[in-house]
Motif scaffolding. Structure first.
Motif, short mmCIF file in Angstrom:
data_model
loop_
_atom_site.label_atom_id
_atom_site.label_comp_id
_atom_site.label_asym_id
_atom_site.label_seq_id
_atom_site.Cartn_x
_atom_site.Cartn_y
_atom_site.Cartn_z
N PHE A 173 0.80 -1.22 0.00
CA PHE A 173 0.00 0.00 0.00
C PHE A 173 0.84 1.28 0.00
O PHE A 173 0.29 2.37 0.12
CB PHE A 173 -0.95 0.02 1.21
CG PHE A 173 -2.12 -0.91 1.05
CD1 PHE A 173 -3.36 -0.42 0.67
CD2 PHE A 173 -1.99 -2.27 1.26
CE1 PHE A 173 -4.45 -1.26 0.51
CE2 PHE A 173 -3.07 -3.12 1.11
CZ PHE A 173 -4.30 -2.63 0.73
N ILE A 174 2.15 1.15 -0.14
CA ILE A 174 3.02 2.34 -0.16
C ILE A 174 2.62 3.32 -1.27
O ILE A 174 2.45 4.52 -1.01
CB ILE A 174 4.49 1.93 -0.26
CG1 ILE A 174 4.95 1.34 1.08
CG2 ILE A 174 5.39 3.12 -0.63
CD1 ILE A 174 6.33 0.71 1.05
N PRO A 175 2.43 2.88 -2.53
CA PRO A 175 2.02 3.83 -3.57
C PRO A 175 0.69 4.51 -3.26
O PRO A 175 0.54 5.72 -3.49
CB PRO A 175 1.92 2.96 -4.83
CG PRO A 175 2.82 1.80 -4.56
CD PRO A 175 2.68 1.54 -3.09
N ALA A 176 -0.27 3.75 -2.74
CA ALA A 176 -1.57 4.33 -2.42
C ALA A 176 -1.46 5.34 -1.29
O ALA A 176 -2.11 6.40 -1.31
CB ALA A 176 -2.56 3.22 -2.05
N ALA A 177 -0.63 5.04 -0.28
CA ALA A 177 -0.44 5.96 0.84
C ALA A 177 0.18 7.27 0.35
O ALA A 177 -0.23 8.36 0.76
CB ALA A 177 0.43 5.31 1.91
N LEU A 178 1.16 7.17 -0.52
CA LEU A 178 1.78 8.38 -1.09
C LEU A 178 0.78 9.18 -1.90
O LEU A 178 0.71 10.41 -1.77
CB LEU A 178 2.97 7.98 -1.96
CG LEU A 178 4.23 7.53 -1.22
CD1 LEU A 178 5.18 6.83 -2.18
CD2 LEU A 178 4.92 8.73 -0.57
N ALA A 179 -0.01 8.50 -2.70
CA ALA A 179 -1.00 9.18 -3.54
C ALA A 179 -2.06 9.88 -2.70
O ALA A 179 -2.62 10.90 -3.11
CB ALA A 179 -1.66 8.18 -4.49
N ALA A 180 -2.32 9.34 -1.50
CA ALA A 180 -3.32 9.93 -0.60
C ALA A 180 -2.74 11.06 0.25
O ALA A 180 -3.47 11.64 1.07
CB ALA A 180 -3.91 8.85 0.30
N GLY A 181 -1.45 11.34 0.09
CA GLY A 181 -0.83 12.43 0.85
C GLY A 181 -0.40 12.06 2.25
O GLY A 181 -0.18 12.94 3.09
N ALA A 182 -0.25 10.75 2.52
CA ALA A 182 0.18 10.31 3.86
C ALA A 182 1.65 10.61 4.08
O ALA A 182 2.47 10.57 3.15
CB ALA A 182 -0.09 8.83 4.04
N ASP A 183 1.99 10.90 5.32
CA ASP A 183 3.39 11.09 5.73
C ASP A 183 3.98 9.78 6.24
O ASP A 183 5.20 9.63 6.31
CB ASP A 183 3.48 12.14 6.83
CG ASP A 183 2.85 13.46 6.43
OD1 ASP A 183 3.26 14.01 5.39
OD2 ASP A 183 1.92 13.91 7.13
N CYS A 184 3.10 8.84 6.61
CA CYS A 184 3.55 7.57 7.19
C CYS A 184 2.50 6.51 6.92
O CYS A 184 1.29 6.80 6.90
CB CYS A 184 3.76 7.73 8.69
SG CYS A 184 4.28 6.23 9.56
N LEU A 185 2.96 5.30 6.69
CA LEU A 185 2.09 4.14 6.60
C LEU A 185 2.33 3.26 7.81
O LEU A 185 3.45 2.83 8.06
CB LEU A 185 2.39 3.35 5.32
CG LEU A 185 1.73 1.96 5.19
CD1 LEU A 185 0.21 2.08 5.16
CD2 LEU A 185 2.23 1.24 3.94
N LEU A 186 1.26 3.00 8.57
CA LEU A 186 1.33 2.11 9.73
C LEU A 186 0.64 0.82 9.33
O LEU A 186 -0.53 0.81 8.96
CB LEU A 186 0.63 2.75 10.93
CG LEU A 186 0.78 2.07 12.28
CD1 LEU A 186 0.50 3.06 13.40
CD2 LEU A 186 -0.14 0.87 12.45
N THR A 187 1.38 -0.28 9.40
CA THR A 187 0.82 -1.56 9.02
C THR A 187 1.33 -2.63 9.97
O THR A 187 2.04 -2.34 10.95
CB THR A 187 1.18 -1.89 7.55
OG1 THR A 187 0.49 -3.07 7.14
CG2 THR A 187 2.68 -2.07 7.37
N GLY A 188 0.95 -3.88 9.70
CA GLY A 188 1.40 -4.97 10.55
C GLY A 188 2.79 -5.44 10.19
O GLY A 188 3.67 -5.53 11.03
N GLU A 189 2.98 -5.73 8.90
CA GLU A 189 4.28 -6.19 8.44
C GLU A 189 4.55 -5.67 7.04
O GLU A 189 3.63 -5.46 6.25
CB GLU A 189 4.37 -7.71 8.48
CG GLU A 189 3.31 -8.43 7.65
CD GLU A 189 3.42 -9.94 7.77
OE1 GLU A 189 4.51 -10.43 8.12
OE2 GLU A 189 2.41 -10.62 7.49
N ALA A 190 5.84 -5.46 6.75
CA ALA A 190 6.28 -5.00 5.44
C ALA A 190 7.70 -5.52 5.24
O ALA A 190 8.43 -5.77 6.19
CB ALA A 190 6.23 -3.48 5.35
N GLY A 191 8.09 -5.66 3.99
CA GLY A 191 9.39 -6.23 3.68
C GLY A 191 10.53 -5.24 3.70
O GLY A 191 10.34 -4.01 3.78
#
Length: 247
Positions: A173-191
């Motif tokens: 969801f990194i591209p979607a978070a950037l497109a939405a103007g987020a400064d940070c993505l909080l998730t459970g796990e990421a590579g």
């Protein structure tokens, strides 16, 4: 007392199966067709959870993760679904449909972190404005406090005012978070490469644990079940735990 199908129909009202991803497997995956007096809520249906449900006199387990995910070519004694059928314990599983649904996993995360002006992120996650700006390290510390979990983060070095949340595995969801103007993505796990990409693109990333970011659903969903079926005894599993041990 309600039957499994009645409970499944109610849960489908909360999170329609049509919201689930095409690759997912949701619904009444084990249906023993009995009346239900007691329900166990669990993130995963494991041998330990089945034993706990049996000891507690539960006829149904409602879980987030599917007890049957890949197609079965055979069923044997080592399969959890086999044990459930043998013990006459049904299983209703609500996975990506409950991630996407209003009031589901990601709306609960948005509430936990006090997000305002919340909107959907790529149909499943949520994004909103924090009450006050913070930083990635402070947000990671807050996750550790709220979830009691091991947390890791990648700091892009900018204040976090707009936060995207995706329970479970959300590195995609990194591209979607950037497109939405987020400064940070909080998730459970990421590579590893997700973290590299996020920092390069100016997005902080907080990974607070797959189990930790999704388990808050279970007591909330259990409370909704109890309100709809007051005669039901609803328990939240104590033996459903993060499969990882952290040193």
């Amino acid at each position: 007392m309600p039957r499994v199908e009645e409970i499944r129909a109610f849960l489908d009202e909360l999170a329609p199966q049509a919201l689930a991803e095409d690759w997912d497997n949701v619904g009444a995956l084990v249906d023993c067709g009995s009346n239900v007096t007691s329900v166990m809520m669990a993130l995963d249906i494991t041998d330990e959870v089945v034993s706990e449900a049996e000891m507690a006199g539960c006829q149904l387990i409602v879980s987030h993760h599917p007890v049957i995910f890949h197609p079965l070519k055979a069923v044997g004694r080592s399969d959890v679904a086999f044990r459930m059928i043998k013990k006459s314990i049904s299983g209703i599983c609500m996975h990506t449909n409950m991630d996407a649904a209003d009031g589901g996993v990601n709306d609960i995360l948005a509430i936990i972190f006090g997000l305002q002006e919340v909107r959907k992120l790529d149909g499943m996650g949520r994004v909103g404005r924090l009450r006050a700006p913070t930083s990635a390290p402070q947000l990671a510390a807050l996750c550790r406090e709220k979830f009691g979990a091991a947390v890791k983060y990648a700091d892009a070095g900018r204040p976090v005012s707009t936060l995207a949340v995706v329970g479970g595995s959300g590195g995609d969801f990194i591209p979607a978070a950037l497109a939405a103007g987020a400064d940070c993505l909080l998730t459970g796990e990421a590579g590893h490469h997700d973290a590299l990409d996020a920092k390069r693109l100016g997005l902080s990333l907080v990974a607070a644990g797959h189990f930790a970011t999704e388990f808050p659903l279970m007591p909330v969903l259990g409370d909704k079940l109890k309100r709809r079926f007051p005669e039901l005894r609803v328990l939240v599993s104590k033996r459903c735990r993060d499969p990882f041990v952290y040193l």
